[in-house]
Design a protein around this motif. Structure first.
Motif, mmCIF file in Angstrom:
data_model
loop_
_atom_site.group_PDB
_atom_site.id
_atom_site.type_symbol
_atom_site.label_atom_id
_atom_site.label_comp_id
_atom_site.label_asym_id
_atom_site.label_seq_id
_atom_site.Cartn_x
_atom_site.Cartn_y
_atom_site.Cartn_z
ATOM 1 N N TYR A 1 25.313 36.363 25.380
ATOM 2 C CA TYR A 1 26.322 36.174 25.143
ATOM 3 C C TYR A 1 26.974 35.840 26.668
ATOM 4 O O TYR A 1 26.643 36.944 27.230
ATOM 5 C CB TYR A 1 27.428 36.878 24.459
ATOM 6 C CG TYR A 1 28.687 36.844 25.547
ATOM 7 C CD1 TYR A 1 29.393 36.362 23.745
ATOM 8 C CD2 TYR A 1 29.776 37.227 26.119
ATOM 9 C CE1 TYR A 1 31.179 35.978 23.291
ATOM 10 C CE2 TYR A 1 30.903 36.868 25.750
ATOM 11 C CZ TYR A 1 31.740 36.320 24.774
ATOM 12 O OH TYR A 1 33.273 35.998 25.141
ATOM 13 N N ILE B 1 36.242 27.289 11.466
ATOM 14 C CA ILE B 1 35.024 26.926 11.952
ATOM 15 C C ILE B 1 33.665 27.934 12.153
ATOM 16 O O ILE B 1 35.140 29.009 13.022
ATOM 17 C CB ILE B 1 33.913 25.457 12.517
ATOM 18 C CG1 ILE B 1 35.268 25.515 13.752
ATOM 19 C CG2 ILE B 1 34.911 24.545 12.035
ATOM 20 C CD1 ILE B 1 34.949 25.000 14.990
ATOM 21 N N GLY C 1 38.985 29.012 15.312
ATOM 22 C CA GLY C 1 38.289 28.116 16.614
ATOM 23 C C GLY C 1 38.732 28.065 17.295
ATOM 24 O O GLY C 1 40.656 27.464 17.441
ATOM 25 N N GLY C 2 38.636 28.287 19.071
ATOM 26 C CA GLY C 2 39.678 27.600 19.730
ATOM 27 C C GLY C 2 40.960 28.025 20.466
ATOM 28 O O GLY C 2 41.628 28.180 21.247
ATOM 29 N N THR D 1 36.521 34.488 20.231
ATOM 30 C CA THR D 1 36.012 34.259 21.585
ATOM 31 C C THR D 1 37.906 35.257 22.574
ATOM 32 O O THR D 1 37.697 35.697 23.562
ATOM 33 C CB THR D 1 35.852 32.948 22.339
ATOM 34 O OG1 THR D 1 34.808 32.116 22.147
ATOM 35 C CG2 THR D 1 35.789 32.634 24.142
#
Ligand code: FMN
Length: 309
Positions: free
Chosen positions: A59, A189, A246-247, A269
């Motif tokens: 990672y 996603i 996502g994001g 993330t």
């Protein structure tokens, strides 16, 4: 302001939960998510037997997101079923499950069907990081086969985690298949698969597994996540709900995913980089934005994205 949302029989008081694989492998981590401002918990994608995952480093954080090739390190399905059975919480827990072979995924769902667990379950059709294995979600025939086999016996609420698609024809074909099954939701996603991050100083790839190729998350992928949520919302039966992933790094990102049709939203993330405090910050940013726009609840704007005439 009311930030609640429902999927299946579950009500989330806040629309933000952790994305599978982030802060959710051990009981200690999962309890910390439940104690945070997250609206619920997703477990690490469980396989039948425990897995150590891929070799380290696997990672890496970048300015715009992350790359990972974890290889599904997890404690095994029995551990997660046991954790859920022994956890007293009023927050929904979504049990993510997967396998490196279709037969294992079927067996895992048979165990869940036979257990007392009655919550949401998410079948991960999109792990890009198992060495030598293609993603089921990119194979229409395999997707149909696994859903046929699963819904022959599985009667509890089930969602599927999908890889990102990039062609409008792919959305048409996939939605046509998904619409044939009693799915409770889809999650779009998973990571954008098999990106590459290069270290110019050492002139080497940045993670060890698979020659450095890994799943990309974070800011890089927000437009892809928005497109996938929007495209599926336009094509799926309205009863099939959507988790948008996502994001996301801000409340505005959450607002945009809900505008595209997401019911709830997952943080991956950003939680790796900022920790569990991200939930409180992003919830507050979303509430502030809604207040400024005069929205009282998520349904006031969900799916209301405008297009040019
Ligand atoms: N997705 C899964 O469905 N199952 C997993 O086990 C899983 N493990 C992950 C581990 C890490 C360290 C990261 C960064 C992502 C993982 N993902 C997994 C993908 C995330 O759930 C999420 O779909 C992806 O990271 C995109 O969200 P983001 O941009 O917020 O990171």
């Amino acid at each position: 302001i009311d930030l609640s949302a429902t999927i299946g029989n579950e009500t989330f008081q806040h629309p933000l939960i952790n994305a599978a694989g982030v802060w959710d492998e051990t009981a200690t981590e999962m309890n910390a998510v439940l104690a945070s401002d997250a609206g619920g918990l997703t477990t690490k994608s469980a396989t039948l037997a425990p897995r150590a995952g891929n070799p380290q480093p696997r990672y890496f954080d970048t300015d715009l997101g992350s790359i990972n090739s974890m290889g599904l390190p997890n404690q095994g399905l029995a551990y997660y079923l046991d954790f859920i059975a022994n956890t007293d919480t009023n927050k929904p827990i979504d049990l993510s499950v997967t396998g490196t072979k279709m037969a294992d995924q079927i067996d895992a769902l048979k165990q869940i069907q036979a257990s007392d667990f009655a919550g949401l379950c998410e079948l991960n059709l999109s792990c890009p990081n198992v060495v030598g294995k293609p993603q089921i979600g990119y194979d229409l025939e395999a997707t149909k086969e696994i859903l046929d086999r699963v819904f022959a016996f599985y009667t509890k609420p089930l969602g599927v985690k999908l890889p990102p698609y990039f062609d409008l024809q792919q959305y048409d074909a996939m939605a046509e298949i998904l619409n044939q099954y009693p799915l409770t939701y889809i999650n779009a996603i998973n990571s954008v698969g098999n990106g590459l991050v290069v270290d110019p100083e050492t002139e080497r790839v940045i993670i060890k597994p698979k020659g450095g190729f890994g799943g990309i998350g974070g800011k890089y992928i927000k437009p892809v996540a928005l497109a996938n949520v929007r495209a599926f919302r336009q094509r799926l039966r309205p009863e099939i709900k959507i988790i948008g992933t996502g994001g996301v790094t801000t409340g505005t990102d959450v607002f945009e995913l809900i505008l595209c049709g997401a019911d709830i939203v997952e943080l991956g993330t950003v939680v790796m980089q900022e920790g569990l405090d991200a939930f409180a910050r992003i919830n507050q940013e979303l509430a502030d934005l809604m207040a400024a726009k005069g929205y009282q609840n998520l349904a006031d704007f969900r799916g209301h994205l405008q297009e040019y005439d």
